[in-house]
Design a protein around this motif. Structure first.
Motif, short mmCIF file in Angstrom:
data_model
loop_
_atom_site.label_atom_id
_atom_site.label_comp_id
_atom_site.label_asym_id
_atom_site.label_seq_id
_atom_site.Cartn_x
_atom_site.Cartn_y
_atom_site.Cartn_z
N PRO A 298 0.77 -1.12 -0.01
CA PRO A 298 0.04 0.09 -0.05
C PRO A 298 0.78 1.22 -0.09
O PRO A 298 2.04 1.19 0.30
N GLY A 299 0.41 2.25 -0.42
CA GLY A 299 1.19 3.56 -0.53
C GLY A 299 0.71 4.38 -1.55
O GLY A 299 -0.55 4.14 -2.27
N THR A 300 1.51 5.43 -1.80
CA THR A 300 1.17 6.42 -3.09
C THR A 300 2.26 6.29 -4.19
O THR A 300 3.63 6.64 -3.82
N THR A 301 2.01 6.19 -5.32
CA THR A 301 3.19 6.24 -6.35
C THR A 301 3.16 7.69 -6.75
O THR A 301 2.51 8.59 -6.31
N ILE A 302 4.35 8.13 -7.45
CA ILE A 302 4.86 9.45 -7.72
C ILE A 302 3.75 9.85 -8.66
O ILE A 302 3.49 11.05 -8.41
N LEU A 303 3.22 9.10 -9.55
CA LEU A 303 2.14 9.63 -10.37
C LEU A 303 0.94 9.90 -9.63
O LEU A 303 0.31 11.15 -9.57
N GLN A 304 0.62 9.38 -8.79
CA GLN A 304 -0.41 9.45 -7.91
C GLN A 304 -0.15 10.85 -6.85
O GLN A 304 -1.53 11.60 -6.77
N GLY A 305 0.93 11.21 -6.56
CA GLY A 305 1.28 12.19 -5.87
C GLY A 305 1.44 13.43 -6.78
O GLY A 305 0.40 14.59 -6.50
N ILE A 306 1.42 13.26 -8.12
CA ILE A 306 1.37 14.20 -9.06
C ILE A 306 -0.03 14.76 -9.29
O ILE A 306 -0.40 15.73 -9.23
N ARG A 307 -1.02 13.63 -9.30
CA ARG A 307 -2.34 13.95 -9.56
C ARG A 307 -3.03 14.59 -8.40
O ARG A 307 -4.06 15.24 -8.40
N GLN A 308 -2.50 14.57 -7.19
CA GLN A 308 -3.22 15.29 -5.95
C GLN A 308 -2.69 16.74 -5.98
O GLN A 308 -3.30 17.35 -5.40
N PRO B 47 12.09 6.10 -3.17
CA PRO B 47 11.46 6.91 -2.09
C PRO B 47 10.69 6.09 -1.07
O PRO B 47 10.11 6.42 0.07
N GLY B 48 10.11 4.70 -1.41
CA GLY B 48 9.43 4.03 -0.70
C GLY B 48 8.08 4.01 -0.92
O GLY B 48 7.24 4.26 -2.13
N SER B 49 7.07 3.83 0.10
CA SER B 49 5.64 3.87 0.00
C SER B 49 4.99 5.39 -0.53
O SER B 49 3.70 5.24 -0.60
N GLU B 50 5.73 6.25 -0.04
CA GLU B 50 5.09 7.51 -0.06
C GLU B 50 5.49 8.37 -1.16
O GLU B 50 6.41 9.77 -0.90
N GLY B 51 5.00 8.10 -2.43
CA GLY B 51 5.66 8.75 -3.51
C GLY B 51 5.32 10.16 -3.81
O GLY B 51 5.65 11.17 -4.46
N ALA B 52 4.05 10.71 -2.76
CA ALA B 52 3.48 12.05 -2.85
C ALA B 52 4.42 12.93 -2.41
O ALA B 52 4.72 14.15 -2.43
N GLY B 53 5.70 12.54 -1.47
CA GLY B 53 6.97 13.38 -1.02
C GLY B 53 7.44 14.02 -2.16
O GLY B 53 8.17 15.05 -1.88
N VAL B 54 7.74 13.18 -3.46
CA VAL B 54 8.13 13.65 -4.51
C VAL B 54 7.61 14.99 -5.09
O VAL B 54 7.79 15.92 -5.44
N SER B 55 6.09 14.89 -5.26
CA SER B 55 5.21 15.84 -5.86
C SER B 55 5.31 17.09 -4.86
O SER B 55 5.01 18.17 -5.36
N ASP B 56 5.43 17.03 -3.75
CA ASP B 56 5.51 18.04 -2.77
C ASP B 56 6.53 19.08 -3.04
O ASP B 56 6.39 20.10 -2.83
N VAL B 57 7.72 18.51 -3.22
CA VAL B 57 9.09 19.47 -3.74
C VAL B 57 8.58 19.84 -5.37
O VAL B 57 9.11 20.88 -5.74
N LEU B 58 8.05 19.11 -6.19
CA LEU B 58 8.24 19.49 -7.65
C LEU B 58 7.13 20.50 -7.78
O LEU B 58 7.20 21.56 -8.46
N PHE B 59 5.90 20.69 -6.86
CA PHE B 59 4.94 21.81 -6.97
C PHE B 59 5.24 22.82 -5.94
O PHE B 59 4.31 23.77 -5.75
#
Length: 578
Positions: free
Chosen positions: A422-432, A523-535
């Motif tokens: 379970p977790g969030t992929t980088i794509l899912q983080g971008i879509r958030q 990054p592991g299970s929390e891909g949304a952390g990538v989108s946090d810095v991208l945006f």
């Protein structure tokens, strides 16, 4: 204690060897059981783990002296064998954060989630100093600089706590500093048989250089953090001081295990051998056991050979080739750890923290770790941060694959692609963060109409040995990744490339095609952390924990080298902090 009871405490079996018949624990008086990578109960849930460990514990308590066993597991970036656990960035990403306090917090969460399911001992943290990125375990290292790795020895405090009595608490586990020492400093090459050698290879070094590069993290782990156990490496050391070319396996290196680690550095815990590691020593099995015990090894990870180990060591003691004083020293160290863990008073799993496993609070810390680990290597024209209103085209298989972004030691030993945790992929983080997002793994969907492209390149999962360059792996980008970069970056106004990998990859030729380039590590299970810095929700603050090579042939390249000219130097990292 009888000699047989003492020897039983020195033996560790794999759960796969005793699961069908836990009475073997009682018969042999085993001191420990472990789960290797991917070795899980059939019911891979928190309760399933706790029930399994308690079943083995009942067998241990059925012995004459009722000595509890200690259960070990590879919680190297979270309790990774457990589906549903919080999975943190691998150590190379944590090294990029330059945040020892965050590393401590990460391991505290890992300890809470691990002990709530039964295991009281983790085979982590890895304090290897990775000096050659062709090594398949590079991502298990905090970096190439011993000072950086030493700073991250706060990981021990996260696992064990810092005050007397902490280890007995429900949220603490015994830590293992590994792999002592020099496993990240071995020489790359091929053997006469043509097989590749770097993992489990030979560290060729003078004693002075070894003390400067490979030992400092262990000195800190012992003296500043009182680490409870240490795992000697599979690798060997060949002293150039001696000038005789005589590599000695660490499992039998009396000078380093006893002379340096136990006597000079002052290590009071116990040594645990790596997986069947003594069987790589020369001679018969009796020769191997005798050499390792006499060199200072205390507990033996003999996953499927524990009956043979106990018989062999008993015969060596009876013959006078291993002194009972050496056995007593080993057992005192092991029993001390069990007392400090509170296992004699409370041998069964304290399940009070089961409800916190994978909780939003724990995942929030992992998400912070992901954001802090991102290293911005190029940002032409302030391409980053992106605007949420941008029309975004995302390409690359690693954008939407949580298995790939988690890497090895995730549910299975080598890890695997796909929806494994379970977790969030980088794509899912971008879509958030953005509402207008088109995704095409192979960039086959039309790119027209989007003004921003994000291409996610990188590696697929691997672990020790298998991931070494030369064993089917390379530092070079795949043909598909290069094609995705070329197709997307030529069609959009702003092109961002994210490299999801356990080590630097060769991007020298592709860099000019990009407007921004980010080392995202694993990054592991929390891909949304990538989108946090991208945006721009968080600034880029990460810095390279290793030098980034211009070509695969440039390896090894490390800060301080005489002719130091990497593509990006150690410590490099741009920021978007305003």
């Amino acid at each position: 204690m009888t000699t047989a009871e003492k020897i039983g405490q020195m033996a560790q079996a794999e759960r796969g060897a005793i699961d069908a018949d836990p009475a073997q624990i009682t018969a042999l008086g085993l001191g420990s059981v472990l789960s290797g990578g991917g070795s899980t109960p059939a019911d891979n849930t928190p309760a399933g783990w706790a029930d399994m460990v308690d079943r083995y514990q009942r067998a241990a308590l059925a012995t004459r002296l009722h000595i509890p066993l200690i259960y070990g597991v590879d919680s190297v970036h979270g309790h990774g064998n457990l589906v549903g656990a919080t999975v943190f960035p691998h150590n190379i990403g944590m090294g990029a954060t330059r945040d020892p306090a965050l590393v401590r917090r990460e391991e505290q969460i890992t300890a809470i989630e691990t002990r709530a399911t039964g295991p009281q001992w983790v085979f982590a943290p890895c304090f290897c100093v990775a000096r050659d990125d062709r090594w398949g375990r590079t991502y298990e290292s905090f970096g190439e600089d011993p000072a950086l790795v030493t700073a991250m020895t706060t990981a021990v405090d996260g696992f064990q706590g810092t005050r007397p009595g902490d280890l007995a608490g429900p949220g603490r586990v015994l830590a293992t500093a590994k792999h002592f020492a020099g496993d990240g400093d071995t020489v790359y090459g091929t053997s006469t048989s043509g097989t590749y050698t770097i993992d489990q290879g030979v560290t060729v070094s003078s004693r002075a250089r070894f003390a400067r590069i490979d030992l400092p993290p262990y000195v800190a782990a012992v003296r500043a953090h009182h680490v409870g156990s240490i795992m000697p490496s599979f690798s060997s050391v060949d002293w150039t001081d001696d000038g005789v070319g005589n590599p000695v396996k660490m499992s039998a290196h009396a000078e380093l295990l006893t002379g340096v680690l136990k006597k000079k550095i002052g290590f009071k815990g116990f040594l645990i051998s790596d997986w069947a590691a003594i069987q790589q020593l020369p001679g018969t099995y009796a020769d191997q056991v005798r050499a390792s015990v006499n060199a200072g090894m205390d507990m033996f990870m003999e996953p499927y050979s524990t009956p043979q180990f106990t018989r062999t060591l008993a015969a060596e003691v009876a013959a006078g080739r291993v002194k009972i004083s050496r056995i007593d020293d080993a057992v005192r160290r092991i029993l001390t750890a069990k007392f400090e863990l509170g296992l004699f008073e409370h041998p069964y799993t304290d399940r009070r923290n089961i409800g916190t496993i994978g909780s939003p609070a724990h995942r929030a810390v992992a998400r912070q770790a992901v954001a802090e680990s991102q290293v911005l290597l190029k940002n032409s024209g302030h391409a980053l941060p992106l605007k949420p209103s941008a029309k975004i085209y995302v390409a690359g298989a690693n954008a939407d694959d949580i298995g790939n972004q988690s890497g090895g030691w995730t549910v299975t030993w080598q890890g695997q692609s796909g929806n494994v945790i379970p977790g969030t992929t980088i794509l899912q983080g971008i879509r958030q963060r953005a509402s207008d997002v088109t995704y095409s793994a192979d960039a086959s969907a039309p790119v027209s109409g989007q003004d921003t492209g994000i291409v996610v390149v990188g590696e697929t999962p691997y672990a020790e040995g298998v991931g070494d360059v030369g064993n089917g792996h390379t530092l070079n980008l795949s043909g598909a990744d290069k094609a995705n970069i070329g197709k997307v970056c030529s069609a959009v106004k702003t092109c961002v490339v994210l490299d999801v990998a356990g080590r630097p990859q060769i991007v020298t030729d592709e860099l000019a095609e990009t407007d921004a380039f980010v080392a995202s590590w694993l990054p592991g299970s929390e891909g949304a952390g990538v989108s946090d810095v991208l945006f721009g929700a968080r600034p880029f603050t990460g810095r390279l924990p290793v030098s980034w090579p211009r070509s695969e042939a440039q390896e090894p390249v490390n800060v301080g080298d005489r002719d130091y000219a990497p593509l990006f130097p150690y410590g490099y990292g741009l920021t978007t902090r305003r």
